[in-house]
Design an enzyme around this catalytic site. Structure first.
Site, PDB file in Angstrom:
ATOM      1  N   GLY A   1      66.971  17.235 -19.826  1.00  0.00           N
ATOM      2  CA  GLY A   1      68.307  17.633 -19.407  1.00  0.00           C
ATOM      3  C   GLY A   1      68.476  17.854 -17.919  1.00  0.00           C
ATOM      4  O   GLY A   1      69.593  18.077 -17.452  1.00  0.00           O
TER       5      GLY A   1
ATOM      6  N   ASP B   1     102.180  38.842 -16.754  1.00  0.00           N
ATOM      7  CA  ASP B   1     101.562  40.168 -16.630  1.00  0.00           C
ATOM      8  C   ASP B   1     101.827  40.698 -15.231  1.00  0.00           C
ATOM      9  O   ASP B   1     102.301  39.982 -14.347  1.00  0.00           O
ATOM     10  CB  ASP B   1     100.059  40.124 -16.929  1.00  0.00           C
ATOM     11  CG  ASP B   1      99.336  39.052 -16.131  1.00  0.00           C
ATOM     12  OD1 ASP B   1      99.628  38.890 -14.925  1.00  0.00           O
ATOM     13  OD2 ASP B   1      98.484  38.351 -16.712  1.00  0.00           O
TER      14      ASP B   1
ATOM     15  N   LYS C   1     102.584  44.879 -20.258  1.00  0.00           N
ATOM     16  CA  LYS C   1     101.818  45.160 -21.472  1.00  0.00           C
ATOM     17  C   LYS C   1     101.050  46.462 -21.293  1.00  0.00           C
ATOM     18  O   LYS C   1     100.392  46.663 -20.278  1.00  0.00           O
ATOM     19  CB  LYS C   1     100.832  44.026 -21.758  1.00  0.00           C
ATOM     20  CG  LYS C   1     101.470  42.701 -22.071  1.00  0.00           C
ATOM     21  CD  LYS C   1     100.456  41.693 -22.577  1.00  0.00           C
ATOM     22  CE  LYS C   1      99.374  41.438 -21.574  1.00  0.00           C
ATOM     23  NZ  LYS C   1      98.407  40.412 -22.047  1.00  0.00           N
TER      24      LYS C   1
ATOM     25  N   GLY D   1      96.636  32.955 -25.311  1.00  0.00           N
ATOM     26  CA  GLY D   1      97.092  34.148 -26.021  1.00  0.00           C
ATOM     27  C   GLY D   1      98.158  34.917 -25.256  1.00  0.00           C
ATOM     28  O   GLY D   1      99.221  35.239 -25.802  1.00  0.00           O
ATOM     29  N   THR D   2      97.903  35.186 -23.973  1.00  0.00           N
ATOM     30  CA  THR D   2      98.843  35.975 -23.165  1.00  0.00           C
ATOM     31  C   THR D   2     100.174  35.266 -23.004  1.00  0.00           C
ATOM     32  O   THR D   2     101.248  35.858 -23.188  1.00  0.00           O
ATOM     33  CB  THR D   2      98.232  36.259 -21.781  1.00  0.00           C
ATOM     34  OG1 THR D   2      97.051  37.041 -21.931  1.00  0.00           O
ATOM     35  CG2 THR D   2      99.220  37.013 -20.901  1.00  0.00           C
TER      36      THR D   2
END
Length: 339
Positions: A65, A196, A220, A253-254
């Site tokens: 690798g 945010d 939030k 998600g946010t």
């Protein structure tokens, strides 16, 4: 401007700047451009803008690798620009960049500029608890020690990362490309929204460029551990077209929570804008669920067919990067691109 939407669509956006003709770029044989494996398509677009060819390079792996890189042309005394975002797989692409820098240093390049459209490990940019690593600083040290002369990055996660480098760092913004596209859509009753509190400065600058559009902020707050977050919108979004602005979309998600709240507060349409489409699972499923009229990102991170969906629009950063590279090479102002 004729912009298209949907899968497999990447288009260059018009930049608010005058650029020299292509033959002028190609006349300078001291400017060398090389690409790592992370985003070859973007590197080719940048090379085309500059009227250059990507430099030849051998890249292969040993059985265990380990990566081997060899530059295949003389770069002695040249200004070398290495284009390599440190996107997924982050460690492989970061190591590849470090080896490229080392190879160029040992080949006696006059100046080595690491062009990093997406700067990985940037989210750990300060200590928020004991015994944490500040990986944004660690990566900066690694590139400096490897032999980089300067860094060119797009939309760092926080502006303070520029100060982590002991070499010059040119920080360019993806907002002109995004703003140009949003402005071309002529959206009515536009309001720019920060998902945010930490992104307020970015959203404010975005709104200012859109004829001082009104600004809203999603606040939030978690009242206690294991208690759900309380989300509030500061500002008027009722009946308006909301544009959520962020530097990156990771798991989404946010930004999806923000979109749901904006719809609850009466927003007519919601658009998402971000420079870096990290799109870690389950981002694709969340973003394609119908919350957004359009998800607008750039190609700082490559967009494979598997990562695309109907609402996605991808804008090219090649012209902006190419212009920044040329200005650095000519020792002229980079910041004037954004005035």
């Amino acid at each position: 401007m004729n912009m298209l939407r949907g899968p497999d669509v990447i288009r260059s956006a018009t930049l608010p700047m005058q650029t020299p003709s292509l033959p002028h770029f190609g006349e300078n044989n001291r400017l060398k451009l090389f690409s790592g494996s992370a985003n070859v398509d973007l590197a080719r677009e940048v090379a085309r803008y500059l009227g250059l060819d990507l430099g030849p390079m051998v890249r292969k792996r040993f059985a265990d690798g380990e990566l081997y890189i060899q530059i295949q042309e003389s770069i002695r005394g040249c200004d070398v620009y290495l284009i390599q975002p440190t996107c997924q797989p982050v460690n492989d692409h970061l190591m590849e960049l470090l080896i490229m820098i080392d190879a160029c240093r040992r080949a006696s390049a006059r100046q080595i500029t690491a062009v990093i459209p997406y700067y990985g490990y940037a989210r750990a940019d300060r200590k928020t608890a004991g015994r944490e690593s500040i990986t944004a600083k660690l990566v900066a040290n690694l590139m400096t020690k490897a032999g980089a002369s300067r860094v060119l990055a797009i939309d760092l996660h926080s502006a303070q990362i520029q100060g982590y480098f002991d070499i010059p760092c040119d920080h360019v913004y993806g907002t002109p490309v995004l703003i140009d596209y949003i402005a071309s859509k002529q959206l009515e009753d536009l309001v720019v929204v920060s998902p945010d509190v930490g992104g307020v400065a970015r959203a404010r600058a975005f709104a200012k460029k859109l004829n001082d559009a009104p600004l809203a902020i999603i606040d939030k707050r978690r009242q206690a551990h294991n208690v759900a977050e309380v989300m509030n919108v500061v500002g008027d979004v009722y009946g308006k077209t909301a544009v959520l602005v962020d530097d990156m979309i990771d798991t989404a998600g946010t930004i999806c929570e923000g979109a749901r709240l904006l719809k609850q507060e009466g927003a007519r349409q919601v658009y998402a804008c971000a420079t870096h489409p990290v799109f870690s699972p389950p981002a694709i499923e969340r973003l394609s669920a119908g919350l957004f009229e359009e998800v607008i990102v750039t190609n700082t991170i490559p967009m494979t067919a598997a990562r695309q969906f109907e609402q996605l629009t991808v804008l090219s950063m090649a012209n902006l990067l190419g212009e920044a590279i040329w200005r650095i090479h000519e020792e002229s102002s980079v910041s004037s691109m954004f005035r």
